[in-house]
Design a protein around this motif. Sequence first.
Motif, PDB file in Angstrom:
ATOM      1  N   ALA A   1       0.834  -1.207   0.000  1.00 12.04           N
ATOM      2  CA  ALA A   1       0.000   0.000   0.000  1.00 12.04           C
ATOM      3  C   ALA A   1       0.866   1.252   0.000  1.00 12.04           C
ATOM      4  CB  ALA A   1      -0.935  -0.019   1.212  1.00 12.04           C
ATOM      5  N   HIS A   2       1.935   1.236   0.796  1.00 12.62           N
ATOM      6  CA  HIS A   2       2.858   2.382   0.808  1.00 12.62           C
ATOM      7  C   HIS A   2       3.447   2.599  -0.578  1.00 12.62           C
ATOM      8  CE1 HIS A   2       6.846   4.288   1.351  1.00 12.62           C
ATOM      9  NE2 HIS A   2       6.247   4.976   2.313  1.00 12.62           N
ATOM     10  N   MET A   3       3.907   1.540  -1.217  1.00 15.76           N
ATOM     11  CA  MET A   3       4.466   1.644  -2.560  1.00 15.76           C
ATOM     12  C   MET A   3       3.452   2.223  -3.541  1.00 15.76           C
ATOM     13  SD  MET A   3       5.473  -1.587  -5.032  1.00 15.76           S
ATOM     14  CE  MET A   3       3.752  -2.146  -5.113  1.00 15.76           C
ATOM     15  N   LEU A   4       2.223   1.729  -3.482  1.00 21.00           N
ATOM     16  CA  LEU A   4       1.209   2.140  -4.451  1.00 21.00           C
ATOM     17  C   LEU A   4       0.795   3.596  -4.274  1.00 21.00           C
ATOM     18  CD1 LEU A   4      -0.983  -1.089  -4.330  1.00 21.00           C
ATOM     19  CD2 LEU A   4       0.507  -0.368  -6.209  1.00 21.00           C
ATOM     20  N   LEU A   5       0.662   4.032  -3.025  1.00 22.60           N
ATOM     21  CA  LEU A   5       0.136   5.368  -2.748  1.00 22.60           C
ATOM     22  C   LEU A   5       1.205   6.450  -2.699  1.00 22.60           C
ATOM     23  CD1 LEU A   5      -2.401   4.454   0.075  1.00 22.60           C
ATOM     24  CD2 LEU A   5      -2.942   4.971  -2.298  1.00 22.60           C
ATOM     25  N   TRP A   6       2.453   6.069  -2.421  1.00 14.05           N
ATOM     26  CA  TRP A   6       3.517   7.050  -2.239  1.00 14.05           C
ATOM     27  C   TRP A   6       4.532   7.062  -3.359  1.00 14.05           C
ATOM     28  CZ3 TRP A   6       3.888  10.804   1.438  1.00 14.05           C
ATOM     29  CH2 TRP A   6       3.009  10.706   2.536  1.00 14.05           C
ATOM     30  N   GLN A   7       4.716   5.921  -4.036  1.00 16.75           N
ATOM     31  CA  GLN A   7       5.813   5.828  -4.991  1.00 16.75           C
ATOM     32  C   GLN A   7       5.349   5.536  -6.418  1.00 16.75           C
ATOM     33  OE1 GLN A   7       7.716   2.988  -2.172  1.00 16.75           O
ATOM     34  NE2 GLN A   7       9.578   4.111  -2.630  1.00 16.75           N
TER      35      GLN A   7
ATOM     36  N   ALA B   1      10.406   2.781   4.380  1.00 22.40           N
ATOM     37  CA  ALA B   1       9.008   2.417   4.168  1.00 22.40           C
ATOM     38  C   ALA B   1       8.422   1.765   5.403  1.00 22.40           C
ATOM     39  CB  ALA B   1       8.890   1.487   2.961  1.00 22.40           C
ATOM     40  N   THR B   2       9.202   0.904   6.059  1.00 25.04           N
ATOM     41  CA  THR B   2       8.717   0.223   7.261  1.00 25.04           C
ATOM     42  C   THR B   2       8.472   1.211   8.387  1.00 25.04           C
ATOM     43  OG1 THR B   2       9.930  -1.781   6.648  1.00 25.04           O
ATOM     44  CG2 THR B   2       9.203  -1.606   8.914  1.00 25.04           C
ATOM     45  N   GLN B   3       9.352   2.181   8.555  1.00 24.57           N
ATOM     46  CA  GLN B   3       9.156   3.188   9.600  1.00 24.57           C
ATOM     47  C   GLN B   3       7.851   3.947   9.378  1.00 24.57           C
ATOM     48  OE1 GLN B   3      12.727   5.579   9.606  1.00 24.57           O
ATOM     49  NE2 GLN B   3      13.990   3.962  10.513  1.00 24.57           N
ATOM     50  N   GLU B   4       7.560   4.307   8.132  1.00 30.43           N
ATOM     51  CA  GLU B   4       6.314   5.023   7.852  1.00 30.43           C
ATOM     52  C   GLU B   4       5.106   4.121   8.085  1.00 30.43           C
ATOM     53  OE1 GLU B   4       6.413   6.912   4.042  1.00 30.43           O
ATOM     54  OE2 GLU B   4       8.322   7.916   4.433  1.00 30.43           O
TER      55      GLU B   4
ATOM     56  N   SER C   1      11.103  -4.318  -6.179  1.00 33.76           N
ATOM     57  CA  SER C   1      11.784  -3.241  -6.908  1.00 33.76           C
ATOM     58  C   SER C   1      11.839  -1.959  -6.099  1.00 33.76           C
ATOM     59  CB  SER C   1      11.068  -2.971  -8.238  1.00 33.76           C
ATOM     60  OG  SER C   1      11.070  -4.106  -9.065  1.00 33.76           O
ATOM     61  N   TYR C   2      10.973  -1.836  -5.116  1.00 33.98           N
ATOM     62  CA  TYR C   2      10.879  -0.602  -4.340  1.00 33.98           C
ATOM     63  C   TYR C   2      11.548  -0.707  -2.970  1.00 33.98           C
ATOM     64  CZ  TYR C   2       7.717   1.319  -7.831  1.00 33.98           C
ATOM     65  OH  TYR C   2       7.196   1.811  -9.007  1.00 33.98           O
ATOM     66  N   ILE C   3      11.667  -1.921  -2.422  1.00 34.20           N
ATOM     67  CA  ILE C   3      12.289  -2.065  -1.094  1.00 34.20           C
ATOM     68  C   ILE C   3      13.498  -2.998  -1.151  1.00 34.20           C
ATOM     69  CG2 ILE C   3      10.164  -1.561   0.164  1.00 34.20           C
ATOM     70  CD1 ILE C   3       9.976  -4.633   0.716  1.00 34.20           C
ATOM     71  N   GLY C   4      14.051  -3.204  -2.350  1.00 35.23           N
ATOM     72  CA  GLY C   4      15.196  -4.097  -2.475  1.00 35.23           C
ATOM     73  C   GLY C   4      16.423  -3.592  -1.735  1.00 35.23           C
TER      74      GLY C   4
END
Length: 327
Positions: free
Chosen positions: A131-137, A281-284, A270-273
């Motif tokens: 969800a973080h990847m989709l909404l933020w990145q 991302a985990t902190q957020e 691809s986003y948290i590699g």
Amino acid sequence: MTAQHNQVVRVYQTGGPDVLVPEFVSVPLPHTGEVLVRQEAIGANFIDTYFRSGLYKFPTLPAIPGMEGAGVVEAVGKGVVGLSAGMRVAYTGVLGGYAQYRLVPADRLVALPDGISTETAAAVMLRGLSAHMLLWQVHRVRQGETILVYAPAGGVGQLLCQWGSYLGARVIGVTSSEHKADIARACGAADVLVGMDNLPERVRELTNGAMVPVVYDSIGRATFEASLSCLAPRGLMVSYGNASGPVTGVNVGTLAAKGSLYLTRPTLSSYIGARPALEAATQELFAMLEQGALRPTIGQRFALAEAHRAHEVLEAGGTIGSTILLP
């Protein structure tokens, strides 16, 4: 370490849920850079069904499916710093999750804050970071935007509704039943459309003809064309799942004909590699959980040995929120 046996679920050949075989094997020992984790909860996700069915390929067979979990550090290998026995940890994106004890590369583990249980972590690591990847990145959602979300009562869908509305977006959900529509509304969806009939026309009515700048589509083949038709000119089609099967035979000319559209098929790896990206991302994600802005639902719990039942329910579309396995 007191355990002599380690319950796992293996796949010897790809196929239906019945190819998931519970077994007992030895507890592994961590090598350099590895951590032995005694898992307390394991996430069961659609991606696991893709590997089990053969849609996605295991590196080798037999294999242990599963991509996320949470538990307690039992032992660490040489060269591991910052992690020690007794720490509560979680991970995502590492195959081999359907196991009571498993090895995880140290750089893929994150420590859990006291306020987040291992069950919550197993339910939210893959889904929440997605969800973080989709909404933020993938698409930076901004206040006042309207976004279209499929499966808004599912594990990722609920978080997209909650996080999207928190960011000030108007969330339109697309689901299959009134019961799931009620769940989506409780998660912050402003409007929920039940069924796929005349979907673009209904989205046009809800948006006064403007359509939407982004569609988050986890369904795949069955919804792809309708999703494209819901986009505003220069809109972004985000295809991030294959619940109805993979999208094939895409005619790129369709993107031009429907308004110079963009199309992406993101994967979380691809986003948290890179370790810094995973930590940020985990902190957020954890901050959103701790302040109550995200409220993940665990709709289904199964014993690890009943992983086949979890897959049956997932593939039948019968899940609400997240699904976890308990060793």
